[in-house]
Design an enzyme around this catalytic site. Sequence first.
Site, mmCIF file in Angstrom:
data_model
loop_
_atom_site.group_PDB
_atom_site.id
_atom_site.type_symbol
_atom_site.label_atom_id
_atom_site.label_comp_id
_atom_site.label_asym_id
_atom_site.label_seq_id
_atom_site.Cartn_x
_atom_site.Cartn_y
_atom_site.Cartn_z
ATOM 1 N N PRO A 185 0.992 -1.185 -0.088
ATOM 2 C CG PRO A 185 -0.017 -1.134 2.200
ATOM 3 C CD PRO A 185 0.789 -1.963 1.250
ATOM 4 C CG ASP A 243 5.327 -0.190 2.709
ATOM 5 O OD1 ASP A 243 4.128 -0.271 2.971
ATOM 6 O OD2 ASP A 243 6.042 -1.341 2.777
ATOM 7 C CG HIS A 244 -0.178 4.171 4.320
ATOM 8 N ND1 HIS A 244 -0.443 4.206 5.878
ATOM 9 C CD2 HIS A 244 -0.698 5.539 4.272
ATOM 10 C CE1 HIS A 244 -1.189 5.216 6.456
ATOM 11 N NE2 HIS A 244 -1.599 5.846 5.284
ATOM 12 N NE ARG A 245 3.561 -3.015 3.762
ATOM 13 C CZ ARG A 245 4.174 -4.213 3.241
ATOM 14 N NH1 ARG A 245 3.485 -5.223 3.142
ATOM 15 N NH2 ARG A 245 5.307 -3.891 2.382
ATOM 16 C CB ALA A 246 7.235 0.994 7.234
#
Length: 452
Positions: free
Chosen positions: A250, A424-427
């Site tokens: 994402p 990276d929206h997760r990080a």
Amino acid sequence: MTDVLMPALSPTMEAGALAKWHVKPGDAVRSGDVIAEIETDKATMEVEAADDGVVDAILVPEGTQDVKVNTPIARLKGDGDAPPAPPQSSASPPTAPPRGGEQKPPTASPRGGEQKPPTAPVSSPAGGGGPRSGGGGVPQASAGARVFASPLARRLAKEAGVDLASVHGSGPHGRVIRRDLEGLKGAPAAAPTAAAPARAAPLAAQAAAPAQARSLEQMGIPPGSYDLAPLDAMKRTIARRMTDSFRDIPHFPLNVDLTIDALLAARGKINALLEADGVKVSVNDLVIKAAALALKRVPEANASYSPEGIALHHHADIAVAVAIEGGLITPIVRAAETKGLADIAREMKDLAERARTRKLKPEEYQGGTFSISNLGMFGIRSFGSILNEPQGGILSVGAGEKRPVVRGDQLAVATQMSVTLTCDHRAVDGAIGARWLAAFKALVEDPVTMIV
């Protein structure tokens, strides 16, 4: 006899091309001698003999593409070794795996009694125990016959309703991996009947080449109207990794315009001081330094996502995209925040030159915590890049150009450069990415702050 196996020259390598042999059958070799050259998707590496001996056979000719890791490529004969024994009856276990990685019985007829690997552990496969391939009339393998598959492949097969026994594995030693199941979603699970082998061939072909589900002709491009350039290892790897990244991560872009007049003036003064040393600092070198310092000022942006947690890196290892013939490679300036501009300029010049001749070592282009891709020299004003795992961000740098700007209530002209940070929206979420861009902008627009 000792088999020389196709080496894994990096943690992510699955296959390579056997570019050149330096030995021939009958040659004596010693441990450490260079016997072959292997081309990976990024570099050309030398293969050394691990043992002393005499080359008994070359199993994979030079020029062979897509040789799987751990495939026997040559055989060494040590002093006192007996010549290889002739093939035994079907009751004897096979002595070495074939090149494809899967065990085959040594009998002449594939329709004869099928043989189990002599030491393989036994477990129940998901969805039945039919053989992966074979002719008609072969009895179905027992329910205890093992299907070699990764845990992820087993889970995906269960979710998609696919019988693993009917899928041809492309991993080491015929192991079924994730890519073998791409394109098979929704296929009904095969019952343990004699019909399973009949379905194995089409399913295996579909799994092995999901991108060829529709040919160019099927999409309206007439045959003979184009020339087809075969995919080499680099193109295949780039296609796979970028598809995985764009599909699975994402990501989102953040854009900002930078005024770089002060940066250009500082670069001129720096190069005047370094002229006697033969060093020339580029705008890209200054961008690398600014990005590394910004990562130290906003350490949350120097991050990678993993299933176990968010990795916050100790150093800013900056991967810089370099265009080479046939593709792209990202050599890494390690701990860039600790290096001076002259050191960064020298290192990048060396890395770029060796990248273009494919002489980089795997540790020089794998890993990294952050990427920079600069297309300004091509006149590109603004663009976005695809994330390169495991990095949490990649900065896309456009061309510096004169543009009208508003200062106070007055219209003025300034040299501006547009950059896009893909996260990276997760990080790295939006707030972290915005804070990093603010820190980066401050360093670029007031370059004296890079040295204080």
